[in-house]
Design a protein around this motif. Structure first.
Motif, PDB file in Angstrom:
ATOM      1  N   UNK A  15     -12.041  -2.895  18.963  1.00  0.00           N
ATOM      2  CA  UNK A  15     -12.911  -3.477  17.948  1.00  0.00           C
ATOM      3  C   UNK A  15     -12.421  -4.868  17.527  1.00  0.00           C
ATOM      4  N   UNK A  16     -11.101  -5.015  17.383  1.00  0.00           N
ATOM      5  CA  UNK A  16     -10.547  -6.304  16.989  1.00  0.00           C
ATOM      6  C   UNK A  16     -10.827  -7.367  18.054  1.00  0.00           C
ATOM      7  N   UNK A 111     -11.964  -4.383  11.707  1.00  0.00           N
ATOM      8  CA  UNK A 111     -12.608  -5.666  11.448  1.00  0.00           C
ATOM      9  C   UNK A 111     -12.053  -6.317  10.184  1.00  0.00           C
ATOM     10  N   UNK A 112     -11.818  -5.518   9.153  1.00  0.00           N
ATOM     11  CA  UNK A 112     -11.286  -6.066   7.915  1.00  0.00           C
ATOM     12  C   UNK A 112      -9.858  -6.547   8.096  1.00  0.00           C
ATOM     13  N   UNK A 113      -9.077  -5.811   8.887  1.00  0.00           N
ATOM     14  CA  UNK A 113      -7.706  -6.245   9.158  1.00  0.00           C
ATOM     15  C   UNK A 113      -7.704  -7.555   9.941  1.00  0.00           C
ATOM     16  N   UNK A 117      -6.273 -11.296   8.695  1.00  0.00           N
ATOM     17  CA  UNK A 117      -5.353 -12.136   9.468  1.00  0.00           C
ATOM     18  C   UNK A 117      -5.942 -13.532   9.672  1.00  0.00           C
ATOM     19  N   UNK A 118      -7.240 -13.602   9.940  1.00  0.00           N
ATOM     20  CA  UNK A 118      -7.906 -14.897  10.108  1.00  0.00           C
ATOM     21  C   UNK A 118      -7.881 -15.686   8.803  1.00  0.00           C
ATOM     22  N   UNK A 287      -9.653 -16.754   1.722  1.00  0.00           N
ATOM     23  CA  UNK A 287      -9.649 -15.296   1.640  1.00  0.00           C
ATOM     24  C   UNK A 287     -11.051 -14.712   1.720  1.00  0.00           C
ATOM     25  N   UNK A 288     -12.073 -15.545   1.507  1.00  0.00           N
ATOM     26  CA  UNK A 288     -13.448 -15.032   1.598  1.00  0.00           C
ATOM     27  C   UNK A 288     -13.767 -14.504   2.990  1.00  0.00           C
ATOM     28  N   UNK A 289     -13.035 -14.971   4.007  1.00  0.00           N
ATOM     29  CA  UNK A 289     -13.253 -14.455   5.360  1.00  0.00           C
ATOM     30  C   UNK A 289     -12.970 -12.959   5.430  1.00  0.00           C
TER      31      UNK A 289
END
Length: 365
Positions: A15-16, A111-113, A117-118, A287-289
């Motif tokens: 998924x990542x 996806x959230x992890x 990181x992004x 952080x909004x990403x």
């Protein structure tokens, strides 16, 4: 127990990887299109300067691209979230994962992890590259794309108070006793803050004390007459140190430097609400990403054959873009003093995190 929040290692990597590839593709597409449009609008101004050519166009692109990447990376994460989840839904992969006993939060966890990181990478990218590119570009634009001045010694749109009077300059170059102002205007005001005389000069140098105007021209409001003057010294109470404090560019300074600049301005008794809002937004912006997968999560669920996938994708996209609208509005309200700076920067993030979590729990959990 913490590891139970994520699916298996193989599924997490799968998924990542899907998510990262789509983020990169969307970001490259957005940056290329926006950079071409921006270059079309600015190339005429750049090439109008004698001696400028292809090298200067490429130099402009090298400074503009980091700004576009930092600004549109959260948008790219949002669009990549919608694309990834819709694809997984249409291929019945989400159904398979839920049939295996995974919750909606476990489906979204990789996806959230990845998005978190992004967000960290985006923050570091802003601090190390975007701030320097922004300062360089603003300094170059301040001289209308002529010879690039040293970034650390050029400030634009300087605005200073000399008692009841105002000293403004389009540019300030140099430091200390070697400071030079360009396109200078000195406004003399009465007790009611009404301008009684305006003096313009192409240059001004520090006279210790005050600033010496070269070839000044005055305009008297009462008589509506202009008159050339001999070089004169004005604003004797304004020092280069005050200029340095007043001309703070939040976009051109990293987090720690901006924090020190705000402290210096507070010590000088200046208003810092706008800068404080931008300071906190240096954290909440990248952080909004990490918030985008949660806002776009609604696109992952629902039966593909029910015809609701497109509707869910639109809802997820609307939630994501609504966040950016509210975020910009809150930051503007903070600049006007309607909200405390920390509230203006963080309230939209917290609000939409709660909205996204509420939608996810009520519809899928």
């Amino acid at each position: 127990m913490l590891l139970d929040f994520f699916p298996s290692a193989a599924l997490t990597k799968y998924l990542a990887r899907l998510f990262v590839v789509r983020i990169a593709a969307v970001l490259v597409m957005l940056v290329l299109i926006l950079q071409m449009l921006d270059l079309l609008s600015e190339s005429g101004k750049i090439l109008a300067v004698p001696g400028n050519g292809q090298a200067q166009l490429l130099h402009y692109v090298s400074m503009r691209v980091p700004q576009l990447i930092a600004r549109f990376l959260p948008y790219s994460v949002l669009l990549a979230t919608i694309l990834t989840l819709v694809t997984l839904n249409q291929n019945s992969e989400v159904v398979s994962m839920k049939a295996a006993g995974m919750s909606a939060h476990q489906v979204l966890a990789p996806l959230m992890l990845t998005a978190a990181a992004i967000a960290l990478v985006n923050f570091a990218f802003n601090e190390r590259i975007v701030t320097r590119a922004s300062a360089s570009l603003k300094a170059w634009q301040a001289v209308d794309y002529a010879k690039i001045p040293p970034v650390s010694q050029v400030r634009t749109n300087v605005y200073l108070r000399d008692g009841n009077n105002i000293l403004s300059a389009a540019r300030l170059s140099g430091t200390g006793a070697r400071a030079v102002m360009d396109d200078v205007t000195y406004f003399e005001r009465d007790a009611n803050a009404m301008v009684v005389r305006q003096t313009r000069s192409p240059h001004a140098t520090f006279a210790n004390p005050g600033w010496k105007l070269d070839a000044p021209v005055s305009f008297t409001v009462a008589t509506a007459q202009r008159a050339p003057l001999a070089p004169e010294v004005v604003a004797r109470g304004v020092t280069p140190a005050q200029v340095a404090i007043s001309a703070v560019d939040a976009d051109g300074e990293d987090f720690m430097t901006l924090r020190a600049s705000i402290a210096a301005m507070k010590a000088a008794g200046r208003r810092t609400a706008e800068l404080e809002g931008k300071l906190w937004h240096k954290l909440s912006g990248p952080l909004s990403a990490a918030l985008m997968p949660l806002l776009g999560a609604v696109a992952a669920f629902g039966l593909a054959r029910s015809g609701q996938v497109l509707i869910r994708a639109v809802i997820g996209m609307a939630l994501g873009f609504a966040y950016f609208v509210v975020d910009n509005a809150a930051l503007a309200m903070g600049n006007f003093g309607a909200y405390p700076p920390i509230v203006a920067a963080w309230a939209p993030f917290v609000l939409f995190a709660l909205i996204g979590e509420t939608v996810l729990i009520r519809t899928e959990e």
